[in-house]
Design an enzyme around this catalytic site. Sequence first.
Site, PDB file in Angstrom:
ATOM      1  N   ASP A 121       8.160   0.677   5.511  1.00  0.00           N
ATOM      2  CA  ASP A 121       7.523  -0.395   4.738  1.00  0.00           C
ATOM      3  C   ASP A 121       8.302  -1.680   5.018  1.00  0.00           C
ATOM      4  O   ASP A 121       9.404  -1.873   4.497  1.00  0.00           O
ATOM      5  CB  ASP A 121       7.554  -0.070   3.238  1.00  0.00           C
ATOM      6  CG  ASP A 121       6.655   1.107   2.852  1.00  0.00           C
ATOM      7  OD1 ASP A 121       6.333   1.923   3.738  1.00  0.00           O
ATOM      8  OD2 ASP A 121       6.304   1.217   1.666  1.00  0.00           O
ATOM      9  N   LYS A 149       0.373  -3.418   2.035  1.00  0.00           N
ATOM     10  CA  LYS A 149       0.937  -3.072   0.730  1.00  0.00           C
ATOM     11  C   LYS A 149       1.119  -4.348  -0.076  1.00  0.00           C
ATOM     12  O   LYS A 149       1.511  -5.379   0.474  1.00  0.00           O
ATOM     13  CB  LYS A 149       2.269  -2.349   0.963  1.00  0.00           C
ATOM     14  CG  LYS A 149       3.094  -2.037  -0.270  1.00  0.00           C
ATOM     15  CD  LYS A 149       4.369  -1.287   0.141  1.00  0.00           C
ATOM     16  CE  LYS A 149       5.352  -1.173  -1.017  1.00  0.00           C
ATOM     17  NZ  LYS A 149       6.598  -0.480  -0.624  1.00  0.00           N
ATOM     18  N   LYS A 202      -1.805   0.124  -0.069  1.00  0.00           N
ATOM     19  CA  LYS A 202      -0.814   0.626  -1.025  1.00  0.00           C
ATOM     20  C   LYS A 202      -0.524  -0.415  -2.098  1.00  0.00           C
ATOM     21  O   LYS A 202       0.162  -1.394  -1.831  1.00  0.00           O
ATOM     22  CB  LYS A 202       0.477   1.013  -0.295  1.00  0.00           C
ATOM     23  CG  LYS A 202       1.599   1.522  -1.220  1.00  0.00           C
ATOM     24  CD  LYS A 202       2.818   1.938  -0.403  1.00  0.00           C
ATOM     25  CE  LYS A 202       4.015   2.232  -1.302  1.00  0.00           C
ATOM     26  NZ  LYS A 202       5.207   2.643  -0.516  1.00  0.00           N
TER      27      LYS A 202
END
Length: 257
Positions: A102, A166, A198
């Site tokens: 991430d 995300k 996400k």
Amino acid sequence: MTDLKLAAQRALNLMDLTTLNDDDTDQKVVDLCRKAKSPAGLTAAVCIYPRFIPIARKTLREIGAADVRIATVTNFPHGNDDIEIAVAETRAAVAYGADEVDVVFPYRAFMAGNEQVGFDLVKACKEACGDKALLKVIIETGELKEEALIRRASEICIDAGADFIKTSTGKVPVNATPEAARIMMEVIKAKNPKVGFKPAGGVKDAAVAGQYLAMAEEILGKEWVSARTFRFGASSLLASLLATLGHGDKPANTSGY
């Protein structure tokens, strides 16, 4: 099973169970991994700082939860615009054994008008992941704030090869919101439905999780909502979901991720 329980079960299996705190220790990560093997099934992943990847891998294997993926973070949490450092961190994370990385998009440079550095950073980090790890890009929607900026950042990340987009690091005042989620998933639908989404931070219970799941189904279809393309980034959510599913008491209101 009630709708709320169904949402809780789905959310649990789509969760990246997270600890990204300055005081994290080996023991805290071991405890997190044990929680990932819950009475109601496995979470999709754990999300931890890179230095804890080896102990997480060992623990998950020992407890029979090797299917839980290991996610980590790079260029975190500030989203600096130094591509070389972001790539070096990403390469190191993959070498350590991360299944997913991430990375934080250089959102401040982007807000100052520099779109190119964001594209280049995501593209280079995706290359560093190769076929060994998924790249999830955090655009920090709570700082971008404006719909046009959230939309454009999402487009840039997808164009540069992100596997997921995300919402948030969980380290700023405003994290995932339904408004930002809708914009991001609309971009995914328009550009590439193979890209995942996400929401992270602020998803506190099964009811809120259910709202995000319903929105994802509305925009991208029921078949799209699976661990391959949808995750929740959360830490305190798990206890609430387990309580909804009849495992333990509902926790007191907690702040943060």
